[in-house]
Design an enzyme around this catalytic site. Sequence first.
Site, mmCIF file in Angstrom:
data_model
loop_
_atom_site.group_PDB
_atom_site.id
_atom_site.type_symbol
_atom_site.label_atom_id
_atom_site.label_comp_id
_atom_site.label_asym_id
_atom_site.label_seq_id
_atom_site.Cartn_x
_atom_site.Cartn_y
_atom_site.Cartn_z
ATOM 1 N N THR A 186 22.034 23.482 64.709
ATOM 2 C CA THR A 186 20.588 23.396 64.911
ATOM 3 C C THR A 186 19.870 24.388 64.013
ATOM 4 O O THR A 186 18.732 24.152 63.594
ATOM 5 C CB THR A 186 20.239 23.678 66.380
ATOM 6 O OG1 THR A 186 21.073 22.882 67.227
ATOM 7 C CG2 THR A 186 18.782 23.352 66.674
ATOM 8 N N TYR A 244 35.269 23.779 67.780
ATOM 9 C CA TYR A 244 34.112 22.885 67.779
ATOM 10 C C TYR A 244 34.625 21.458 67.734
ATOM 11 O O TYR A 244 35.232 21.042 66.753
ATOM 12 C CB TYR A 244 33.257 23.204 66.545
ATOM 13 C CG TYR A 244 31.812 22.773 66.578
ATOM 14 C CD1 TYR A 244 31.347 21.806 67.461
ATOM 15 C CD2 TYR A 244 30.900 23.331 65.690
ATOM 16 C CE1 TYR A 244 30.021 21.423 67.468
ATOM 17 C CE2 TYR A 244 29.568 22.958 65.684
ATOM 18 C CZ TYR A 244 29.134 21.996 66.575
ATOM 19 O OH TYR A 244 27.824 21.615 66.572
ATOM 20 N N LYS A 289 33.788 24.158 72.012
ATOM 21 C CA LYS A 289 32.479 23.571 72.262
ATOM 22 C C LYS A 289 32.623 22.068 72.045
ATOM 23 O O LYS A 289 33.014 21.626 70.962
ATOM 24 C CB LYS A 289 31.436 24.136 71.311
ATOM 25 C CG LYS A 289 30.068 23.442 71.436
ATOM 26 C CD LYS A 289 29.163 23.785 70.266
ATOM 27 C CE LYS A 289 27.856 23.001 70.342
ATOM 28 N NZ LYS A 289 27.024 23.183 69.124
ATOM 29 N N ILE A 323 26.249 25.594 74.950
ATOM 30 C CA ILE A 323 25.617 25.915 73.673
ATOM 31 C C ILE A 323 24.611 24.803 73.452
ATOM 32 O O ILE A 323 24.979 23.637 73.289
ATOM 33 C CB ILE A 323 26.622 26.024 72.521
ATOM 34 C CG1 ILE A 323 27.510 27.250 72.722
ATOM 35 C CG2 ILE A 323 25.893 26.104 71.171
ATOM 36 C CD1 ILE A 323 28.584 27.437 71.646
#
Length: 295
Positions: A49, A137, A165, A204
């Site tokens: 982001t 991730y 994540k 997150i």
Amino acid sequence: MSTFAFPGLNLAITTPFDASGQVDFGRLEDLIERYLAAGVDGFVFSSGTGMHVYLTPEESRSVIERGARVVAGRAKVIAQTSALLTAEVVARTQGAKDAGADGVMVLPPFFEGPSDDGSIFAFYADVAKAGLPIIGYNVPQAVGVRITPGLLRMLCELPEFCAVKDSSGDLISQVRLIGTGLGVINGADPLVPFSLFAGCSGLIWGGANIAPRTCVAITKAARERRWDDVRSIWRKLEPLMSLLWEGDYVQHVYAAAELTGYGCGVARKPFGSLSSDRIAALQKAIGGLAEQEAL
């Protein structure tokens, strides 16, 4: 979530840009203070982001260093240190450690990289030499590598590998990861209440840039097992979080943050501006959140 190293809401903070497209560090500092006041538990600097892949290595390092300095121990600091070359990931991770980060978030090898479990384990073992906690991730739709329960168990044999994540957006797959009893952080905005109920270790959350107080509230309600409140708060958030996930995620977060008073400038090229129709859709989805955030 109480014994986990990165519990609660870790904000994947936007990287602000000025009118000339340069990183606006003054605005970054202001946003950090406002998000701290809203109650976020941690920050992810140079996140997806935050346009990690569209920052130069020097810009990414500066964002992490400045962010960690401003946070100054008042929240957890996670730095994304992903890169194509393993040596660069290791160097970025060491830099994040030197800057005071509490942990790093690292994509597995991507862009036609190796996808077998042994190679992925070896990659993270190299990163682990820096001695910082690692959050893997799982975003298979973007990088072509899926972290399965079996691979997660293997990775967690590394003392430094603390969690994955999961941004796959697949709740069934995430529940299977959670079922390992290992650290799983939800990274898919539309799954927040379901992931919290399923027992994820933390969040997150990029969409929390837009409505941090409301997002902190739902996280707190889940921690206290006030599930009726979770449902009530989610009804306010769901239209926006679902809209973000439809596509052009980064542009939508930047545009929506402007609408709720957490302006961070315009997403850097190659991203373009949203159409007037999409802005109107964002305004409708935000609804009363802007007024609630201003209280």
